[in-house]
Design an enzyme around this catalytic site. Structure first.
Site: not given
Ligand SMILES: [Mg+2]
Ligand SMILES: [Zn+2]
Lengths: 100, 473, 486
Positions: C79, C154, C178
């Site tokens: 990420k 996310s 997330s």
């Protein structure tokens, strides 16, 4: 309406966000909704309940006073939007207010 | 100040830079004076993703100050974030302590004229320093930022509003400086910013209990400026009040050249610091064992040492004050006494000769100074000769005895001349001669002294001793 | 064999045994990314040259008989919240566009030290704020199962990339769900460890007291393997827990006989999709059939979680994001008239609407005089929620819930109503507030969309989560289903 347009403007200044008129309107409405929802906490009795700052209880680990790796000045300044020699450059600070 | 219809109420907030090797939350050097942006690391620069890790030594140094000022130390203290935007503040917040600071309720004590003052401390807490903004020369419309100082550990020392005059504030500050130097936690250099001071000043009618509105004074980077700025502020507020005006709460910056202060007026000043507990640092736990070890390791503090010097060495209070001004000087004095030289004489030599040179204590070893004083005491050297010897010691680093011997400064050894001088001394002092012969042999030193005096200290003490003993036998 | 369908554990074994080279594996993934990712939008940056060079290095080590580590040659992606030295790190924000960090964070460092090959950086909601990945400053990610749907957020890019075989495993972060929610929406395994189990050093902060790093993988075993690699104390993170890291993979085969599953009654209420509830109930029955015992538990303060969360998370975010000021790195507005103008325009231009909204809310709740009513109150609610869990764990060994109340939602469906978006985090937020480990794994399908099962454990008891998840996975085949792609 739990938040006023004027408050939104004050907060935007505190948070250093230049908002358009449309954004101020939008946030006044949306923050109002969210704060309205958050109101539900008021009905909950938390008298005498201690605050949780860290979900897992822990003590502060300390480091020894030793020198670690330092960042070469070029590595630090490479990302600077503006530099002047080996300084970071910013628009002139008006009030000479160097210490807190 | 005009007639005293108002009383000044002053509290100081001082920032003491703690002498650690590395910064409070990261490993770059905390040393002063490096080229711009060379003593930095990702943490003190506030890069995305970094985390603070607390420096144990910074905590220890602050604890020393807390113990030396008699503060109560919190077993668990907390860090908090204090938010404001400023170019020298990398993260947009300062990690400081807010609620639950490291230490509270102590006092700084000092002598103020003949008075003993005790100024209460509200708190001592730990925090990080910011970087430094420089204003580019020539008004180029820009400022420059150097982050070397960002993250240098600070102990913030907040006093109660117990001070009543600029002079008293100055003495408080000097006492604090003396204390941090004694404790070895900071060099307390105001010009270099390792000791900084803000003052809160308000006035109230004499006899009133409530405080007036205060102004906060900043940008005073010497003891003199602190006193001048506070005096200026007291007068300013007094004039204002006498004309029926009112003081507004504001921050004022001291202009040391024009000797006036200006109110800071900018939108950025409308601060709301939005404190909340620093989630990246769990509570700081200070154990009883840690505190008691630090307490044991505390040095004798300035006021106590001053009192002891006066008591144990029979020194006037003034001398004791001068000799204990700095811990190193006090140590020097005590080392010089090791040779058995009389304390007051040693004190005089230190105060008049040694301190006349800024590097005196470096150039002349304390044992050497003690020996020199001893030589005077014995009569080996006259006062005048001793000053010459001292100058040579200072220049060469040699001991008094070495110089005396090398230069043959002493010591008339001509037997006939010494016989005559000894005879004269005995003849001039028949009473002492009689006492000596009756068994008070310690009077020999007295006769030696007489001979030394007569020969301007140059008689060979060994020969003089021998001759006198024979004559008085 | 399709190298892009193999698990990380399989790949490292194949590579270590030289049945396939790390270079081949890396090449296969790079090719797949080139083919598929234009449409999915998982990657913000693909480091082709770096990945191939690293893969060759791993092959070289193996050829010389050296051990490159437990993730030898495994192609992973991060990420874009993980700070990677010299590799652009943006947090999917325009304010960080072009930032090449001068240092490396701990989680990515540990992955690489274990022999992993870093393929690139994955899309996400800007600064990890969002549940749909629609808040990225660089475009959305599409759900590989149905491209009209969001992948969740996310860590949407991480979940979608793992599901689509664009990497063998990924790291994400979880502040309010997330990792787990996108794992559920994309049909992969996602773990949020105990707060403090994995170092946050070099992980761009969103809400420091809630953020935690964890793996997204296609199998439970991989999640255990990755956690073994990244977990453990870090002297650079004062909140990292000193406890040694167990061998989590040992828990996988232990079965669930005797385990007590807590079923919180507050989690099975109106608002939950029928298919989701059915799938989760079926999964509970499956675990019971394997020897576990279900008990009803109560988490009475559940309904206050979201309110408390959005106070704490936005307050901390408003603070953490103050450093994006245009002074030292990142975006700065052109030709500012003065310093204030520079700050205000830099931040207005650099941050997207959701980030600004949260900064505004966080600034509001921290204002002078409001602390007790908001932040202080939320911290107390946090205590109540922790106590709820402590009590529940007296009656059970782990708690089983749906991960998300819905199997998915379409792109654009919820963007107009941020509050509705926030309310969808209802099942995942409590773990973060209480610092507990939570794992999501596939447990069914709703049409073309996967459904996620959430397991919540006691502090530092990730092993029990792996034990239950391992047993469930061994008895079911949901985790073997792959979206039809290409
Ligand atoms: Mg202060
Ligand atoms: Zn301060």
């Amino acid at each position: 309406m739990p938040i006023t347009r004027k408050e939104v403007e004050e907060i935007a200044l505190l948070a250093r966000l230049a908002l358009s008129e449309a954004e101020i309107d939008l946030y006044t409405r949306q923050l109002g909704d969210i704060l309205g929802y958050i109101e539900k906490l008021r009905s909950l009795d938390t008298e005498g309940v201690e605050a949780t700052t860290h979900a897992v209880p822990m003590d502060c680990t300390l480091r020894e006073d030793e020198l670690g790796e330092r960042l070469p000045v070029e590595d630090a300044l490479r990302a600077a939007p503006r530099r002047a020699e080996n300084f970071f450059e910013v628009p002139r600070i008006i009030a000479a207010h160097d210490e807190e | 100040m005009g007639e005293a219809r108002y009383q000044a109420v002053i509290g100081l907030e001082c920032h003491v830079q703690l002498q650690t090797r590395s910064k409070i939350f990261s490993g770059s050097s905390a040393a002063f004076g490096a080229p711009p942006n060379t003593e930095i690391d990702p943490v003190c620069l506030g890069l995305p993703g970094v985390l603070p890790v607390l420096n144990r030594r910074a905590v220890e140094l602050a604890l020393r100050l807390a113990l030396a000022t008699g503060c109560q130390i919190r077993t668990r203290s907390r860090f908090a974030r204090k938010h404001y935007f400023y170019p020298d503040l990398p993260k947009g917040f300062q990690i400081s302590q807010y609620e639950e600071p490291l230490a509270e309720r102590g006092a700084v004590e000092f002598r103020f004229g003949d008075e003993h003052k005790r100024i209460r401390l509200t708190r001592i807490h730990l925090e990080e320093d910011a970087g430094k903004n420089l204003h580019a020369p020539g008004g180029a419309g820009v400022s420059l930022v150097d982050f070397n100082r960002a993250g240098v550990p600070l102990a913030e020392v907040v006093s109660e509003p117990d001070l009543r005059s600029a002079a008293e504030a100055g003495e408080y500050l000097r006492a604090l400086r003396q204390l941090v130097r004694y404790l070895g936690i900071s060099d307390g250099n105001m010009e270099e910013g390792s000791l900084r001071c803000d003052a809160n000043v308000s006035l109230r009618p004499l006899g009133a209990h409530q405080y007036g509105t205060k102004a906060e004074l900043k940008n005073m980077n010497s003891f003199k400026f602190v006193e001048e700025a506070i005096d200026f502020e007291i007068e300013r507020q007094q004039r204002l009040l006498e004309r029926g005006g009112r003081v507004v709460q504001e921050t004022r910056l001291w202009d040391s050249e024009k000797k006036v202060s200006h109110a800071m007026r900018s939108k950025e000043e409308a601060h709301d610091y939005r404190y909340f507990p620093e989630p990246d640092l769990p509570p700081l736990v200070v154990s009883d064992q840690w505190v008691s070890r630090l307490r044991r390791e505390l040095p004798e503090l300035p006021l106590a040492r001053r009192a002891r010097f006066a008591r144990a060495h029979g020194l006037p209070d003034y001398d004791a004050g001068v000799l204990t001004a700095e811990r190193e000087l006090a140590d020097y004095f005590e080392a010089a006494l090791g040779s058995g030289a009389p304390p007051k004489k040693v004190a005089n030599w230190i105060m008049t000769e040694l301190l006349a040179h800024p590097d005196g204590t470096q150039r002349v070893a304390p044992e050497a100074l003690g020996e020199l004083v001893g030589l005077i005491e014995q009569g080996t050297l006259s006062g005048k000769m001793a000053k010459d010897v001292f100058a040579k010691m200072f220049a060469s680093g040699q001991t008094a005895r070495a110089i005396v011997e090398r230069e043959g400064l002493t010591q008339v050894s001509d037997a006939a001349a010494l016989e005559a001088a000894c005879r004269a001394a005995v003849d001039k002092n028949p009473k002492q001669a009689q006492q000596y012969r009756a068994g008070k042999t310690q009077l020999l030193g007295f006769f030696v002294g007489q001979v030394m005096k007569a020969t301007q200290g140059k008689a060979n003490p060994a020969l003089v001793n021998e001759i006198l003993k024979r004559m008085l036998a | 064999m399709n190298l892009c369908e193999r698990s990380a554990s399989e790949l490292s074994a194949l590579i270590a045994r030289r049945q396939v080279s790390a270079r081949e594996v890396t090449r296969a993934h790079l090719d797949r990314i080139a083919t598929l990712d234009r449409e999915l939008g998982c990657y913000l940056l693909v480091d082709q040259a770096g990945a191939l060079a690293r893969a060759e290095q791993i092959d070289g080590l193996i050829a010389r008989g050296l051990d490159p580590g437990p993730l030898a040659g495994v192609p992973v992606a991060l990420k874009d919240i993980f700070v990677t030295r010299g590799i652009e790190t943006t947090c999917a924000s325009r304010i960080l566009k072009g930032w090449r960090p001068p240092y490396e964070g701990t989680p990515s460092h540990r992955l690489r030290e274990a022999g992993a090959v870093l393929l690139g950086k994955l899309n996400m909601d800007e600064f990890a704020m969002g549940s749909s990945n629609e808040n990225s400053g660089f475009g959305p990610v599409r759900n590989p199962w149905n491209r009209a749907y969001v992948p969740g957020g996310s860590s949407g890019g991480s979940a979608a990339a793992v599901a689509a075989g664009l990497c063998a495993a990924a790291l994400g972060t979880d502040t309010g769900g997330s990792i787990r929610q996108p794992a559920a929406l994309c049909g992969v395994v996602g773990l949020k460890p105990t707060y403090g189990r994995v170092s946050r050093y070099g992980v761009v902060a969103f809400a420091s007291s809630l953020d935690q790093v964890g793996p997204l993988c296609r199998t439970v075993e991989d999640a255990a393997l990755l956690l073994e690699v990244i977990a453990g104390p870090d002297p650079r993170d004062a909140t990292s827990i000193a406890e040694p890291v167990p061998r989590y993979r040992d828990a996988l085969g232990q079965g669930v006989a005797g385990l007590r599953l807590g079923i919180p009654k507050e989690y099975f209420v109106a608002g939950i999709e029928a298919e989701v509830e059915q799938a989760v109930r079926a999964a509970i029955r499956k675990l019971e059939s394997l020897g576990a015992r279900a008990v009803e538990v109560s988490l009475p303060h559940t309904e206050y979680g979201i309110a408390a969360y959005y106070i704490l998370a936005t307050a901390e975010a408003s603070s953490n994001l103050a450093r994006y000021d245009g002074v030292r790195f990142g975006h700065r507005a052109e030709r500012p008239v003065d310093l204030l103008d520079m700050y205000c325009r830099t931040r207005a231009e650099g941050f997207g609407p959701e980030v600004k909204r949260r900064i505004m809310l966080g600034t509001y709740v921290l204002r002078a005089g409001y602390y007790e009513a908001y932040y202080g109150k939320a911290q107390k609610v946090r205590t109540l929620i922790r106590r709820d869990f402590a009590r529940a764990f007296e009656q059970c060994d782990l708690i089983v819930t749906p991960t998300s109340p819905v199997a998915g939602f379409a792109l654009g469906e919820r963007t107009e109503d941020p509050l509705a978006m926030y309310l969808a985090d209802v099942f995942t937020i409590a773990c973060n507030l209480a610092g507990l480990p939570g794992l999501s794994l596939p447990c069914g399908m709703h049409g073309r969309l996967p459904i996620g099962l959430q397991l919540i454990g006691r502090p530092l008891d990730e092993a029990t989560l792996f034990r239950a998840a391992g047993a469930y996975q061994a008895a079911t085949d949901w985790h073997t289903r792959r979206p039809a792609l290409g």
